[in-house]
Design a protein around this motif. Structure first.
Motif, short mmCIF file in Angstrom:
data_model
loop_
_atom_site.label_atom_id
_atom_site.label_comp_id
_atom_site.label_asym_id
_atom_site.label_seq_id
_atom_site.Cartn_x
_atom_site.Cartn_y
_atom_site.Cartn_z
N TRP A 78 0.86 -1.17 0.00
CA TRP A 78 0.00 0.00 0.00
C TRP A 78 0.90 1.22 0.00
N ARG A 79 0.49 2.34 -0.66
CA ARG A 79 -0.66 2.38 -1.50
C ARG A 79 -0.38 1.86 -2.88
N PRO A 80 -1.40 1.83 -3.77
CA PRO A 80 -1.14 1.30 -5.10
C PRO A 80 -0.03 2.05 -5.82
N THR A 81 0.95 1.29 -6.26
CA THR A 81 2.09 1.87 -6.95
C THR A 81 2.44 0.99 -8.15
N SER A 82 3.08 1.59 -9.14
CA SER A 82 3.51 0.82 -10.30
C SER A 82 4.71 -0.04 -9.92
N ALA A 83 4.98 -1.04 -10.73
CA ALA A 83 6.11 -1.93 -10.49
C ALA A 83 6.70 -2.34 -11.82
N VAL A 84 7.98 -2.71 -11.79
CA VAL A 84 8.61 -3.32 -12.94
C VAL A 84 8.40 -4.83 -12.81
N LEU A 85 7.85 -5.44 -13.86
CA LEU A 85 7.59 -6.87 -13.84
C LEU A 85 8.61 -7.60 -14.69
N LYS A 86 9.13 -8.69 -14.15
CA LYS A 86 10.09 -9.52 -14.87
C LYS A 86 9.34 -10.65 -15.55
N ILE A 87 9.54 -10.80 -16.86
CA ILE A 87 8.92 -11.89 -17.59
C ILE A 87 9.76 -13.15 -17.38
N GLU A 88 9.12 -14.20 -16.85
CA GLU A 88 9.83 -15.42 -16.50
C GLU A 88 10.01 -16.30 -17.73
N GLY A 89 11.03 -17.15 -17.70
CA GLY A 89 11.32 -18.04 -18.80
C GLY A 89 10.73 -19.42 -18.58
N PHE A 90 10.84 -20.25 -19.59
CA PHE A 90 10.27 -21.60 -19.54
C PHE A 90 11.07 -22.48 -18.59
N LYS A 91 10.36 -23.30 -17.82
CA LYS A 91 10.96 -24.25 -16.87
C LYS A 91 11.88 -23.56 -15.88
N THR B 140 11.51 -6.95 -19.21
CA THR B 140 10.64 -6.42 -18.16
C THR B 140 9.58 -5.52 -18.79
N ILE B 141 8.48 -5.34 -18.08
CA ILE B 141 7.47 -4.38 -18.48
C ILE B 141 7.12 -3.53 -17.26
N HIS B 142 6.67 -2.32 -17.50
CA HIS B 142 6.26 -1.42 -16.42
C HIS B 142 4.75 -1.54 -16.26
N ALA B 143 4.33 -2.01 -15.09
CA ALA B 143 2.92 -2.20 -14.81
C ALA B 143 2.27 -0.90 -14.34
#
Length: 284
Positions: A153-166, A173-176
């Motif tokens: 809290w409070r709502p904030t943006s985040a950098v998301l890491k795209i995970e790989g297979f297995k 990364t993408i910015h949420a």
């Protein structure tokens, strides 16, 4: 973005994209014109109500160009075999079914090959609360996450890491968009049926602004988008807009679909599910 989507395609190959690819090889095209039905409650917490309104408008706007039909209902009794047989994908925008008959119909739908996409509060379960963990199949087997534990809290943006297979990690990364991020009881990395699509990147820390210290994350591993390989499903933890509670205006201060890459990710995965899922029929 195309590179990220290609990686996600391979991540979901054994579950979502395989059926779509097989259909393409046999017919020369993927199945178009799938139908999606979004269930919502839209009565509690202005942040969730704001997201439901935004999501319904956004999916309606994008459905025509993306080649699918998007319907909505706030009547959870429509979660029955005959109604669901008209749709390839079910969405839970804010809550979950509560009646035993609704839950049993949803489980049958998923076990017959139906598709599902859920957002944020649709996975919430906390005992005691108005939404206790009283549905083991859904929270532990289907979602795999178990009970809710805590949130930022409070709502904030985040950098998301795209995970790989297995379990391998890609660098993309993408910015949420701003969101209230959840932490879960179960470690999804230990579940052989779960493939994590995106998690909080360490560059996001500290995540949250408080004021309570436990509402700010400084380290740790937090999955936010994942699929269960036994079903045609993807869960997104996104779906909590920032609201002006302090000023008592209840105005929306952030929008979930304001991040172009996040919005594209949601739409492309929904299309994957719609094109790969089976069309369940009543009594079969």
């Amino acid at each position: 973005m195309k590179k990220i989507l290609l990686q996600i395609f391979f991540l979901l190959l054994s579950n979502l994209a395989l059926r779509a690819a097989a259909n393409t090889q046999l017919t020369g095209h993927t199945r178009a014109g799938f139908k999606a039905i979004a269930f919502f409650t839209g009565r509690h917490d202005q942040a969730h109500i704001s997201f439901v309104q935004e999501a319904n408008a956004w999916f309606h706007k994008n459905s025509a160009t993306a080649g699918f039909t998007y319907d909505t209902t706030s009547n959870w009794d429509n979660l029955n075999d005959s109604f669901l047989a008209n749709y390839q994908v079910v969405l839970f925008l804010d809550t979950r079914p509560e009646k035993p008959a609704q839950r049993e119909a949803f489980r049958r739908y998923m076990e017959k090959g139906g598709g599902w996409m859920g957002f944020h509060f649709a996975a919430f379960a906390l005992t005691p609360s108005d939404y206790p963990q009283d549905w083991n199949w859904y929270h532990n087997e289907f979602l795999g996450s178990g009970s809710y534990v805590s949130n930022t809290w409070r709502p904030t943006s985040a950098v998301l890491k795209i995970e790989g297979f297995k379990g391998g990690t890609m660098t993309d990364t993408i910015h949420a968009a701003p969101n209230e991020w959840y932490r879960w009881e179960n470690d999804l990395r230990k579940n052989k049926d779960i493939r994590i699509i995106a998690s909080i990147d360490s560059s996001s820390f500290p995540l949250g602004t408080g004021p309570k210290p436990h509402e700010i994350w400084h380290s740790g591993y937090y999955p936010v988008v994942w699929t269960n390989l036994r079903y045609e499903m993807v869960y997104f933890n996104m779906g909590h807009n920032d609201i002006d509670y302090e000023g008592k205006t209840n105005q929306t201060l952030s929008w979930t679909f304001s991040s172009p890459k996040q919005a594209a990710l949601i739409l492309d995965i929904l299309t994957m599910i719609g094109q790969s899922g089976t069309h369940p029929s009543p009594g079969h």
